[in-house]
Design an enzyme around this catalytic site. Structure first.
Site, short mmCIF file in Angstrom:
data_model
loop_
_atom_site.label_atom_id
_atom_site.label_comp_id
_atom_site.label_asym_id
_atom_site.label_seq_id
_atom_site.Cartn_x
_atom_site.Cartn_y
_atom_site.Cartn_z
NE ARG A 162 7.77 2.85 0.57
CZ ARG A 162 8.35 1.68 0.76
NH1 ARG A 162 8.25 0.74 -0.17
NH2 ARG A 162 9.01 1.42 1.87
CG HIS A 172 3.83 -7.01 4.54
ND1 HIS A 172 4.03 -8.37 4.36
CD2 HIS A 172 4.77 -6.39 3.79
CE1 HIS A 172 5.05 -8.55 3.52
NE2 HIS A 172 5.51 -7.36 3.16
CG ASP A 173 6.65 -2.94 6.43
OD1 ASP A 173 6.82 -1.76 6.11
OD2 ASP A 173 6.90 -3.89 5.67
CG ASP A 190 1.17 -9.60 5.86
OD1 ASP A 190 2.30 -10.05 5.64
OD2 ASP A 190 0.54 -8.87 5.03
CB SER A 202 8.08 -8.98 1.88
OG SER A 202 7.15 -8.33 1.08
C1 LIG Z 1 13.03 -5.32 4.05
C2 LIG Z 1 13.12 -4.00 3.39
O1 LIG Z 1 12.97 -3.88 2.21
S1 LIG Z 1 13.44 -2.67 4.27
C3 LIG Z 1 13.29 -1.26 3.31
C4 LIG Z 1 12.94 -0.12 4.19
N1 LIG Z 1 11.71 -0.42 4.83
C5 LIG Z 1 10.57 -0.20 4.17
O2 LIG Z 1 10.57 0.42 3.17
C6 LIG Z 1 9.32 -0.74 4.77
C7 LIG Z 1 8.24 0.37 4.84
N2 LIG Z 1 8.11 0.71 6.21
C8 LIG Z 1 8.88 1.63 6.72
O3 LIG Z 1 9.71 2.28 6.12
C9 LIG Z 1 8.67 1.90 8.17
O4 LIG Z 1 8.97 3.23 8.47
C10 LIG Z 1 9.58 0.99 8.98
C11 LIG Z 1 9.00 -0.41 8.92
C12 LIG Z 1 10.98 1.00 8.42
C13 LIG Z 1 9.63 1.53 10.35
O5 LIG Z 1 8.32 1.52 10.86
P1 LIG Z 1 8.01 2.33 12.21
O6 LIG Z 1 9.20 2.23 13.11
O7 LIG Z 1 6.69 1.91 12.68
O8 LIG Z 1 8.01 3.80 11.73
P2 LIG Z 1 6.78 4.48 10.99
O9 LIG Z 1 6.29 3.59 9.92
O10 LIG Z 1 5.83 4.95 12.02
O11 LIG Z 1 7.47 5.70 10.30
C14 LIG Z 1 8.16 6.60 11.13
C15 LIG Z 1 8.48 7.78 10.28
O12 LIG Z 1 7.27 8.41 9.93
C16 LIG Z 1 7.30 9.78 10.41
N3 LIG Z 1 5.97 10.17 10.83
C17 LIG Z 1 5.21 9.62 11.80
N4 LIG Z 1 4.04 10.28 11.89
C18 LIG Z 1 4.09 11.28 10.97
C19 LIG Z 1 3.22 12.32 10.59
N5 LIG Z 1 2.03 12.49 11.20
N6 LIG Z 1 3.59 13.16 9.61
C20 LIG Z 1 4.79 13.00 9.00
N7 LIG Z 1 5.67 12.04 9.32
C21 LIG Z 1 5.32 11.20 10.30
C22 LIG Z 1 8.26 9.75 11.59
O13 LIG Z 1 8.80 11.04 11.79
C23 LIG Z 1 9.32 8.76 11.10
O14 LIG Z 1 10.16 9.46 10.25
P3 LIG Z 1 11.50 8.74 9.71
O15 LIG Z 1 11.10 8.24 8.38
O16 LIG Z 1 12.51 9.82 9.64
O17 LIG Z 1 11.85 7.68 10.66
N1 LIG Z 2 8.07 -2.32 3.31
C1 LIG Z 2 9.06 -3.31 2.86
C2 LIG Z 2 8.39 -4.63 2.63
C3 LIG Z 2 7.49 -4.61 1.44
O1 LIG Z 2 7.03 -5.88 1.16
C4 LIG Z 2 9.71 -2.82 1.59
O2 LIG Z 2 9.33 -1.76 1.14
O3 LIG Z 2 10.57 -3.50 1.09
#
Ligand SMILES: CC(=O)SCCNC(=O)CCNC(=O)[C@H](O)C(C)(C)COP(=O)(O)OP(=O)(O)OC[C@H]1O[C@@H](n2cnc3c(N)ncnc32)[C@H](O)[C@@H]1OP(=O)(O)O
Ligand SMILES: N[C@@H](CCO)C(=O)O
Length: 488
Positions: free
Chosen positions: A222, A349-350, A316, A152
């Site tokens: 977000r 994408h993720d 993606d 990304s």
């Molecule tokens: C490279 C970087 O910059 S990394 C920076 C951190 N990553 C990001 O910001 C990318 C954005 N994506 C995420 O944050 C995602 O959660 C990932 C990629 C980290 C993980 O994805 P997945 O494993 O598929 O988890 P998902 O997206 O389903 O999210 C799970 C969370 O949602 C919560 N959740 C799932 N369904 C629900 C719902 N119906 N209501 C409320 N919360 C929910 C889960 O409890 C879990 O909570 P947690 O945040 O304590 O783990």
């Molecule tokens: N979800 C990841 C990738 C965004 O491009 C982040 O928040 O950094």
């Protein structure tokens, strides 16, 4: 804690003494860089890999901070035996300039005012982020990285690296990214910024002292962005039209669907770890990112020297595969050695944060050292034929080598002087290098496959091959030691 994890890690800090000259023409003093490292830098300092994080990432790519429930954001590929194998590589990851996780950004103290920058922070670019990373890499004494890798916005930094510092890395792995931000990508970021500006606590970015942050605006920013990180299919699979904590729709405009609840959760958890001003400056840097020159990516990539392994995600829709194939086409047009792989995933994408099996397979395949360029010792001593054997022997001793390519005035290969030739010279009382050196010298090129070199060495019973470019100028040397190290 997983057995193949790097274990408990700590974030470290690097203070840059000189002012940072930014692409905008402004400068920043007293820049601090937060970074983490995993594995050991070897004595030749040639086993380092730099990770560039995405939009809201940070330096904590792997391992566990004391007491944390979750590991670093790329734990799935970093650690002993994984693609970024910390038994072999020295991994470095830093928080970007403009970030809010330890590196200087809008929530840092402005040395000129003693207060947090806020919107006094200068607009920064992806190139500025990379220039700061280069100072960090220089501080380790690393002159050539095994690879630079990122997804990304991290992929944008990788592409900036291969243009800004073409000789600083052997390989580059840009994942789920683009060489120039599209109008759609800019549009989503602008909605996010406007959401922050519309928050009652925004206060023109000077909210730090009030204790009330524009968290609602940032949360909505977000939520919108998070949708672009998913795919319609994954959202159907995760949520469908299922209700959240209720059996029937309540017809009162309250939260009904699981997907709504999920997005609220993502927004709420995001504002606990991210600063609104950083979000503004970093999304602006992403929007400004455009590596084309005269509107041509081919012109933009004309100085690239590293081998590039492009990876995209088929689902993606934020950074669609077409943007990766645009990069592939432009690099191909510049005769850059480039490969393209596509991750099959419904995550969207993720997936670059989640698809463990495919990521480890594709990245480890690409990193595996299979051509001379991956193993050769660049530079190294050469010698002219008009010297005496004693001088050649002294150079051998001073540089701890057993093979010295012999070159003419244009640095073109004309022979090789080996420790075996030295023995022959002593046994035959020969004093002139040109009378004892090997003139029917075997050689190779940087892009020759290692297997071919090993076969040549075996066939001709030799233990070193000078590496020459298309003009027959000596670029370095590859020896049986380097090849055997690859297998050890
Ligand atoms: C490279 C970087 O910059 S990394 C920076 C951190 N990553 C990001 O910001 C990318 C954005 N994506 C995420 O944050 C995602 O959660 C990932 C990629 C980290 C993980 O994805 P997945 O494993 O598929 O988890 P998902 O997206 O389903 O999210 C799970 C969370 O949602 C919560 N959740 C799932 N369904 C629900 C719902 N119906 N209501 C409320 N919360 C929910 C889960 O409890 C879990 O909570 P947690 O945040 O304590 O783990
Ligand atoms: N979800 C990841 C990738 C965004 O491009 C982040 O928040 O950094």
């Amino acid at each position: 804690m997983k057995s193949e994890s790097v274990g408990v890690v700590k974030t470290k800090y690097f203070n840059i003494k000189e002012p940072i000259k930014l692409e905008s023409g402004k400068s920043l003093d007293n820049v601090t860089v937060a970074y983490e490292t995993y594995g050991v830098l070897n004595k030749d300092k040639n086993n380092a890999i730099l990770i560039c994080h995405a939009l809201t990432g940070d330096a904590h790519a792997a391992g566990w901070h004391e007491g944390d429930k979750k590991p670093g954001w790329w734990e799935i590929i970093i650690g002993p035996g994984k693609a970024l194998d910390t038994d072999k590589y020295f991994i470095i990851c830093s928080n970007v300039l403009g970030g809010c996780k330890g590196t200087t950004g809008p929530n840092s103290i402005n040395p000129k005012t003693g207060k947090q920058y806020g919107l006094d922070f200068p607009v920064i670019t992806i190139k500025d982020m990379v220039d700061v990373q280069k100072l960090l890499i220089d501080s380790f004494g690393i002159s050539n990285l095994v690879a630079v890798i990122g997804g990304s916005m991290g992929g944008m930094q990788v592409l900036q690296w291969i243009i800004s510092y073409p000789k600083m890395m052997k390989k580059a792995i840009p994942i789920a990214t683009t060489a120039r931000s599209s109008p759609q990508q800019i549009a989503f970021n602008e909605v996010g910024r406007q959401s922050i500006y519309s928050d009652l606590n925004w206060a023109g970015g000077n909210y730090y002292e009030s204790g009330k942050t524009p968290k609602n605006g940032l949360s909505v920013a977000r939520m919108v962005a998070h949708i672009t990180y998913l795919s319609e299919e994954s959202m159907y699979l995760k949520f469908g039209r299922d209700l959240q904590d209720k059996d029937e729709i309540s017809y009162d405009l309250s939260l009904d669907f699981q997907v709504e609840s999920y997005l609220h959760h993502q927004g709420e958890s995001f504002v606990k770890r991210f600063d609104a001003n950083s979000y503004i400056f970093i999304t602006k840097a992403v929007d400004l990112f455009d590596l084309s020159v005269n509107n041509s990516l081919i012109d933009g990539f004309k100085n690239v020297e590293s081998k590039v392994g492009i990876i995209s995600v088929d689902s993606d829709w934020l950074y669609p595969t077409e943007q990766s194939t645009d990069i592939l086409t432009a690099l191909n047009a510049n005769d850059v050695e480039v490969s393209f792989s596509q991750i099959k995933s419904n995550y969207g994408h993720d997936a670059f944060l989640l698809e463990k099996g495919q990521l480890n397979y594709i990245i480890s395949q690409f990193l595996s050292e299979n051509i001379v360029a991956d193993l050769m010792k660049r530079g190294g001593p050469t010698i002219k034929e008009d010297v005496n054997v004693k001088q050649a022997a002294k150079l051998m001793l001073d540089t701890h080598v057993t093979h010295i390519p012999v070159v003419d005035d244009e640095k073109k290969l004309i022979g090789i002087f080996t420790s075996w030739d030295l023995s022959k010279s002593i046994a035959t009382n020969c004093e002139n290098l040109k009378d004892i050196m090997t003139t029917s010298v075997k050689y190779c090129h940087a892009d020759d496959p290692i297997e071919e070199i090993a076969r040549m060495m075996n066939k001709y019973h030799i233990s070193a091959l000078p590496v020459v470019d298309d003009d027959f100028e000596v670029q370095g040397i590859i020896t049986t030691d380097q090849i055997s190290n690859m297998f050890s």
